[in-house]
Design a protein around this motif. Structure first.
Motif, short mmCIF file in Angstrom:
data_model
loop_
_atom_site.label_atom_id
_atom_site.label_comp_id
_atom_site.label_asym_id
_atom_site.label_seq_id
_atom_site.Cartn_x
_atom_site.Cartn_y
_atom_site.Cartn_z
N PHE A 88 -1.29 50.79 -13.91
CA PHE A 88 -0.54 50.71 -12.65
C PHE A 88 0.66 51.64 -12.72
CE2 PHE A 88 1.59 47.56 -15.28
CZ PHE A 88 2.93 47.64 -14.91
N ASN A 89 1.35 51.79 -11.59
CA ASN A 89 2.44 52.75 -11.47
C ASN A 89 3.72 52.09 -10.99
OD1 ASN A 89 0.76 55.32 -11.78
ND2 ASN A 89 -0.26 54.32 -10.06
N SER A 90 4.82 52.81 -11.15
CA SER A 90 6.10 52.37 -10.62
C SER A 90 7.01 53.58 -10.44
CB SER A 90 6.76 51.33 -11.54
OG SER A 90 6.82 51.80 -12.87
N LYS A 91 8.09 53.38 -9.71
CA LYS A 91 9.05 54.47 -9.46
C LYS A 91 10.44 53.99 -9.87
CE LYS A 91 8.64 56.83 -5.65
NZ LYS A 91 8.75 57.25 -4.23
N HIS A 92 11.22 54.91 -10.43
CA HIS A 92 12.52 54.53 -10.99
C HIS A 92 13.58 55.58 -10.64
CE1 HIS A 92 10.17 51.68 -13.39
NE2 HIS A 92 9.32 52.68 -13.49
N PHE A 93 14.76 55.09 -10.31
CA PHE A 93 15.88 55.96 -10.00
C PHE A 93 17.04 55.66 -10.95
CE2 PHE A 93 13.44 55.33 -6.18
CZ PHE A 93 13.38 56.59 -5.59
N GLU A 94 17.65 56.71 -11.45
CA GLU A 94 18.84 56.57 -12.27
C GLU A 94 19.95 57.42 -11.67
OE1 GLU A 94 20.46 58.52 -16.31
OE2 GLU A 94 18.54 57.47 -16.53
N ARG A 95 21.05 56.80 -11.36
CA ARG A 95 22.18 57.53 -10.79
C ARG A 95 23.32 57.59 -11.80
NH1 ARG A 95 24.99 55.45 -5.34
NH2 ARG A 95 23.45 56.77 -4.29
N GLN A 96 23.79 58.80 -12.07
CA GLN A 96 24.96 59.01 -12.92
C GLN A 96 26.14 59.38 -12.02
OE1 GLN A 96 24.20 61.93 -15.97
NE2 GLN A 96 22.08 61.24 -16.23
N VAL A 97 27.23 58.64 -12.16
CA VAL A 97 28.43 58.91 -11.37
C VAL A 97 29.57 59.24 -12.33
CG1 VAL A 97 30.06 58.01 -9.67
CG2 VAL A 97 27.66 57.32 -9.58
N ALA A 98 30.17 60.40 -12.15
CA ALA A 98 31.23 60.87 -13.05
C ALA A 98 32.60 60.59 -12.45
CB ALA A 98 31.08 62.37 -13.30
N ALA A 99 33.55 60.30 -13.33
CA ALA A 99 34.94 60.14 -12.91
C ALA A 99 35.51 61.49 -12.49
CB ALA A 99 35.76 59.54 -14.04
N LYS A 100 36.62 61.45 -11.81
CA LYS A 100 37.27 62.68 -11.34
C LYS A 100 37.53 63.62 -12.51
CE LYS A 100 41.16 64.35 -8.57
NZ LYS A 100 42.38 63.96 -7.81
N GLY A 101 37.14 64.88 -12.31
CA GLY A 101 37.34 65.89 -13.35
C GLY A 101 36.16 66.06 -14.28
N LEU A 102 35.15 65.17 -14.18
CA LEU A 102 33.95 65.26 -15.01
C LEU A 102 32.75 65.61 -14.15
CD1 LEU A 102 34.49 62.16 -17.34
CD2 LEU A 102 35.00 64.56 -17.84
N ARG A 103 31.66 65.99 -14.79
CA ARG A 103 30.45 66.41 -14.08
C ARG A 103 29.23 65.99 -14.88
NH1 ARG A 103 27.27 71.19 -14.10
NH2 ARG A 103 26.42 71.77 -12.06
N PRO A 104 28.21 65.40 -14.24
CA PRO A 104 27.00 65.05 -14.98
C PRO A 104 26.36 66.27 -15.62
CG PRO A 104 27.01 64.00 -12.83
CD PRO A 104 28.15 64.98 -12.83
N GLU A 105 25.80 66.07 -16.80
CA GLU A 105 25.14 67.16 -17.51
C GLU A 105 23.84 67.52 -16.83
OE1 GLU A 105 23.16 68.11 -21.90
OE2 GLU A 105 24.29 66.26 -21.56
N VAL A 106 23.58 68.81 -16.67
CA VAL A 106 22.34 69.30 -16.06
C VAL A 106 21.62 70.16 -17.08
CG1 VAL A 106 21.32 70.62 -14.18
CG2 VAL A 106 23.38 69.25 -13.76
N ASN A 107 20.56 69.61 -17.71
CA ASN A 107 19.80 70.38 -18.69
C ASN A 107 18.75 71.24 -17.96
OD1 ASN A 107 17.45 68.82 -18.24
ND2 ASN A 107 18.13 67.29 -19.71
N PRO A 108 18.04 72.11 -18.67
CA PRO A 108 17.09 73.01 -18.00
C PRO A 108 16.01 72.28 -17.21
CG PRO A 108 17.57 73.83 -20.19
CD PRO A 108 18.24 72.49 -20.09
N ASP A 109 15.48 71.15 -17.72
CA ASP A 109 14.45 70.41 -16.98
C ASP A 109 15.01 69.86 -15.68
OD1 ASP A 109 12.22 70.72 -18.62
OD2 ASP A 109 12.84 69.10 -19.94
N VAL A 110 16.23 69.35 -15.73
CA VAL A 110 16.86 68.82 -14.53
C VAL A 110 17.12 69.95 -13.52
CG1 VAL A 110 18.94 67.73 -13.61
CG2 VAL A 110 17.92 66.88 -15.73
#
Length: 346
Positions: free
Chosen positions: A239-261
């Motif tokens: 069977f299947n499922s769907k998943h969401f992950e949200r990263q929220v950064a504090a002021k002055g920070l930024r989520p990491e973006v790797n090549p796959d992303v």
């Protein structure tokens, strides 16, 4: 007076084998050939017509991402070999038709604890459609169950609403995502993709970041669950499922973006990054009253879509893009107490 004539048996009504063994063997070969061509070139178009469902989403996204930063192809390509195949073919009425190929791959170590079997489910949606691989599950060779077979060697498919099982196949996706989200219903045995995943989320910490999660059932169309009756009275179910992950950064920070992303990203990442994943599971569902054993999940094989949200607050909703979220409002679960956000679900 004697009357003669022909009788047409309609595939939509008659109970028939899902495939001939020669047809199943050809489908496995066609898939393997297409997969190898696509993997060698990192070109999703080369096997797009041989995959579907969650396996298709995972395969296509992975190839698309890797092609972005490997435009000359896969220099480390090693052809996939799937041999020693046993075809488990159910008989059923109507479409889609499907079968399971129980195979040995060249990606394991034969003999002992590291010996595995690759279980590939092929689906055909109509008389003019071709066979496509919809599911892949990898099991230790010693854990592949014995299937119920009739006198002709044909397997018994499990009905989506089978009430003899601990959880009906049609309800597995909702039960699994409900467990990940809230810990209920607690019908799964402990494993890395059940209790282990909940614990990983609970303990995920990074200074200046909060993490929130939504889990959604995925059952429609090409994502329908498929199962076979096993000799112990239970069933082996994909069977299947769907998943969401949200990263929220504090002021002055930024989520990491790797090549796959980056390869699968829409929008610009400032303070928030939302990752959308399609997952497939292979489980053994016992008779009612027993716990469900979860063997495998292809969640981390590839990431089929990412969405960025620029300069949004923790209370913002997920915006639609690609495989969009829409429908009744639900809530994110969070690894940081007190940090929640509204979302949308299918």
């Amino acid at each position: 007076m004697t009357a003669t004539g022909c009788v047409t048996v309609h595939g939509e009504l008659a109970v028939l084998p899902g495939a001939k063994k020669s047809e199943a063997a050809q489908a496995l070969k066609d898939f393997t050939d297409a997969y190898n061509a696509a993997d060698k070139a990192f070109d999703p178009a080369l096997d797009a017509d041989r995959v579907t469902g969650s396996l298709g989403a995972i395969n296509q996204a992975g190839l698309k991402a890797r092609r972005t930063y490997n435009p000359d192809g896969n220099k480390a390509h090693k052809p996939l070999v799937l041999d020693d195949a046993t075809y488990v073919i159910p008989k059923k009425a109507g479409w889609p038709r499907w079968f399971l190929a129980d195979t040995d791959s060249n990606r394991d170590q034969d003999g002992g604890k590291l010996d595995t079997r690759w279980l590939v489910v092929f689906v055909r949606t109509g008389p003019d459609a071709q066979w496509k691989a919809a599911y892949l599950g990898v099991l230790p060779a010693s854990q592949v169950p014995e299937f119920v077979l009739d006198g002709d060697g044909l397997a018994t498919p499990v009905k989506p609403q089978d009430d003899e099982l601990a959880v009906a196949p049609a309800d597995l996706s909702a039960s699994y995502t409900g467990y990940l989200q809230n810990g209920s219903p607690d019908v799964f045995t402990p494993s890395t993709s059940t209790s282990g995943w909940r614990e990983t989320r609970r303990t995920t910490r990074r200074a200046g970041f909060s993490y929130q999660y939504i889990d959604q059932p995925l059952t429609g169309s090409t994502f329908a669950p498929l199962g076979l009756r096993t000799e112990d009275g239970g069933a082996l179910v994909f069977f299947n499922s769907k998943h969401f992950e949200r990263q929220v950064a504090a002021k002055g920070l930024r989520p990491e973006v790797n090549p796959d992303v980056k390869a699968l990203l829409t929008g610009e990442v400032n303070s928030t990054l939302t990752k959308e994943r399609v997952s497939s599971q292979l489980v053994h569902v016992p008779l009612s009253g027993q716990a469900i054993a979860s063997w495998s999940s292809s969640l981390c094989s590839a990431l089929p879509a990412y969405r960025a949200q620029a300069s949004v607050s923790v209370s913002s909703r997920v915006s639609g893009s690609g495989s969009s979220c829409s429908g009744p409002r639900t809530q994110w679960t969070s690894s940081s107490p007190g940090s929640r956000a509204g979302g949308r679900r299918t």
